[in-house]
Design a protein around this motif. Structure first.
Motif, short mmCIF file in Angstrom:
data_model
loop_
_atom_site.label_atom_id
_atom_site.label_comp_id
_atom_site.label_asym_id
_atom_site.label_seq_id
_atom_site.Cartn_x
_atom_site.Cartn_y
_atom_site.Cartn_z
N ARG A 1 -5.70 -4.14 -3.98
CA ARG A 1 -7.07 -3.68 -4.25
C ARG A 1 -7.61 -2.86 -3.09
NH1 ARG A 1 -8.64 -9.49 -6.96
NH2 ARG A 1 -8.10 -8.92 -9.12
N GLU A 2 -7.23 -3.23 -1.87
CA GLU A 2 -7.65 -2.46 -0.70
C GLU A 2 -7.10 -1.04 -0.75
OE1 GLU A 2 -6.34 -2.67 3.91
OE2 GLU A 2 -7.26 -4.51 3.13
N ALA A 3 -5.89 -0.90 -1.30
CA ALA A 3 -5.28 0.44 -1.43
C ALA A 3 -5.94 1.25 -2.55
CB ALA A 3 -3.79 0.30 -1.70
N GLY A 4 -6.72 0.59 -3.40
CA GLY A 4 -7.44 1.31 -4.47
C GLY A 4 -6.85 1.13 -5.85
N ALA A 5 -5.75 0.35 -5.96
CA ALA A 5 -5.11 0.17 -7.26
C ALA A 5 -5.72 -1.03 -7.99
CB ALA A 5 -3.61 -0.03 -7.08
N ARG A 6 -5.40 -1.11 -9.26
CA ARG A 6 -5.87 -2.22 -10.10
C ARG A 6 -4.85 -3.35 -10.07
NH1 ARG A 6 -9.51 0.18 -14.06
NH2 ARG A 6 -9.47 2.46 -13.86
N VAL A 7 -5.30 -4.56 -10.40
CA VAL A 7 -4.42 -5.72 -10.44
C VAL A 7 -4.56 -6.42 -11.79
CG1 VAL A 7 -3.84 -7.96 -9.44
CG2 VAL A 7 -4.56 -6.08 -7.95
N ARG A 8 -3.44 -6.67 -12.43
CA ARG A 8 -3.42 -7.47 -13.64
C ARG A 8 -2.67 -8.76 -13.34
NH1 ARG A 8 -1.83 -5.69 -19.84
NH2 ARG A 8 -2.21 -7.72 -20.78
N LEU A 9 -3.36 -9.89 -13.46
CA LEU A 9 -2.78 -11.18 -13.12
C LEU A 9 -2.32 -11.91 -14.38
CD1 LEU A 9 -5.35 -12.35 -10.43
CD2 LEU A 9 -3.06 -11.41 -10.05
N ILE A 10 -1.18 -12.58 -14.26
CA ILE A 10 -0.65 -13.38 -15.36
C ILE A 10 -0.39 -14.80 -14.86
CG2 ILE A 10 0.36 -11.45 -16.63
CD1 ILE A 10 3.07 -12.17 -15.34
N SER A 11 -0.47 -15.78 -15.75
CA SER A 11 -0.27 -17.16 -15.34
C SER A 11 1.21 -17.52 -15.29
CB SER A 11 -1.00 -18.11 -16.29
OG SER A 11 -0.47 -18.00 -17.61
N ASP A 12 2.02 -16.93 -16.17
CA ASP A 12 3.45 -17.18 -16.26
C ASP A 12 4.10 -15.98 -16.95
OD1 ASP A 12 3.87 -20.23 -15.54
OD2 ASP A 12 2.13 -20.17 -16.88
N GLY A 13 5.44 -15.98 -16.99
CA GLY A 13 6.14 -14.98 -17.79
C GLY A 13 6.42 -13.67 -17.08
N ASP A 14 7.12 -13.74 -15.93
CA ASP A 14 7.33 -12.50 -15.19
C ASP A 14 8.48 -11.66 -15.70
OD1 ASP A 14 9.23 -14.25 -14.16
OD2 ASP A 14 8.96 -13.61 -12.08
N VAL A 15 9.33 -12.17 -16.60
CA VAL A 15 10.33 -11.31 -17.23
C VAL A 15 9.63 -10.28 -18.12
CG1 VAL A 15 12.30 -11.19 -18.80
CG2 VAL A 15 12.15 -13.05 -17.16
N GLY B 1 0.82 -1.21 0.00
CA GLY B 1 0.00 0.00 0.00
C GLY B 1 0.85 1.26 0.00
N GLU B 2 1.90 1.27 0.83
CA GLU B 2 2.80 2.43 0.88
C GLU B 2 3.53 2.61 -0.45
OE1 GLU B 2 6.66 4.03 3.49
OE2 GLU B 2 5.49 2.29 4.17
N ASN B 3 3.99 1.50 -1.03
CA ASN B 3 4.66 1.60 -2.33
C ASN B 3 3.72 2.13 -3.41
OD1 ASN B 3 7.48 0.61 -2.15
ND2 ASN B 3 6.53 -1.26 -1.37
N LEU B 4 2.49 1.69 -3.41
CA LEU B 4 1.52 2.16 -4.41
C LEU B 4 1.21 3.64 -4.22
CD1 LEU B 4 -0.85 -0.93 -4.36
CD2 LEU B 4 0.54 -0.19 -6.30
#
Length: 332
Positions: free
Chosen positions: A187-201, A152-155
């Protein structure tokens, strides 16, 4: 080292090296694309490894793989410690011949082939363990993110630095059970979340691209992928913090052995992960938010790649047209 200029001898040719790297990732992408959607991730990965290894034989470096497919007794090719290249300046190599093997097997977005180069000793020697990661793009205050702070602080700090409402900030993370709290707190902080199944590079790179829909990447994933992401972030002028995560003492001891005189669970800054002059190349296998995938035709294919150098900060998107009848690397 040149006696007259006191600069590394490869500096004169590093632009050529950057373009040679793209040939390596292109070869791996074309080879693995044959397996797209066939449900055989190991075959796709094996094809990428073989093609990448052959392509390295034409690159003018004395390369040592420090981030690869595993240890010598675990991986038949591109293992940690393997020597590659046709001879030249001593370089460390970080590779992921097919980042997102499941993505390729299922014909899902964001499968890519990845290579990064740095002068000897400039990549963190990371064992195959989890790494906690936090990545944002360029043009931000140095202290805008902190791995030890709450999400939350980072966001909130990121939104303030960007001059945007927190509701317009999007965090990207792997969709894993271990990230349920991270997702909920975001989400509690109010930001959006985009989820991915793999591929974090690819996701880490996207966090540094102004044209992407990702503002920050967070969460735990593979440590080797973390070093590759750091190489890209270095080239793009972004920020990254990370920390290795250990499941047992054996993993901790392995990390200690690979990085003597360093605390294995210390917080890592970007230059701890990838320092010096870094070269990076990635080629799309399946179309995603970073690159288009390989387009296959009867006698040729089209590839889309991203090539970067930390020295210049230049990003190049390259579209390649490959004739199977004249290519020196195999596509069969």
């Amino acid at each position: 080292m040149s006696a007259e200029t006191n600069t590394p001898s490869y500096v004169v040719s590093d632009r050529n090296l950057a373009l040679e790297l793209v040939r390596v990732t292109e070869a791996a992408a074309v080879a693995s694309a044959r397996w797209t959607g066939r449900g055989k991730k190991n075959d796709a990965d094996g094809a990428a490894v073989e093609a990448m290894r052959k392509a390295f034989d034409t690159v003018a470096i004395d390369g040592t793989v420090v981030i690869g497919e595993g240890e010598m007794d675990e991986a038949p090719m591109l293992y940690i410690g393997e020597k590659v290249g046709a001879g030249g300046p001593a370089m460390d190599i970080a590779v992921d011949p097919l980042e997102g093997t499941n993505l390729c097997a299922k014909d899902m977005p964001n499968a890519i082939t990845v290579v990064a180069l740095a002068e000897r000793g400039n990549f963190l020697h990371a064992p195959d363990v989890y790494m906690d990661k936090l990545i944002v793009g360029a043009g931000l205050p140095d202290d805008v993110i902190d791995l030890d702070a709450s999400i939350g602080e980072n966001l909130r700090n990121l939104a303030k630095a960007r001059g945007r409402h927190i509701g317009d900030i999007t965090l990207c993370a792997l969709e894993r059970e271990r990230h349920e709290e991270l997702i909920a707190k975001t989400r509690e902080a109010g930001a959006r979340v985009r989820l991915i199944s793999d591929g974090d590079v690819a996701a880490g790179i996207a966090a540094c691209l102004e044209t992407s829909s990702v503002d920050i990447y967070a969460g735990s994933g593979g440590a080797p992928e973390g070093v590759l992401a750091a190489a890209a972030v270095r080239c793009m002028g972004g920020q990254m913090q990370a920390r290795l995560m250990f499941e047992d003492d054996a993993q901790r001891e392995r990390a200690q052995k690979m990085n003597p005189n360093k605390q294995p669970d210390r917080k890592l800054g970007l230059h701890d992960l990838a320092s010096g002059d870094v070269l990076f190349s990635a080629t799309g296998v399946t179309t995603g938010f970073l690159l288009k995938g390989v387009k296959r035709m009867p006698h040729r294919s089209v590839t889309h790649s991203l090539v970067m150098r930390s020295k210049s900060g230049t990003l190049r998107f390259i579209e390649g047209y490959h004739n199977y009848n004249t290519k020196t690397w195999s596509v069969s």
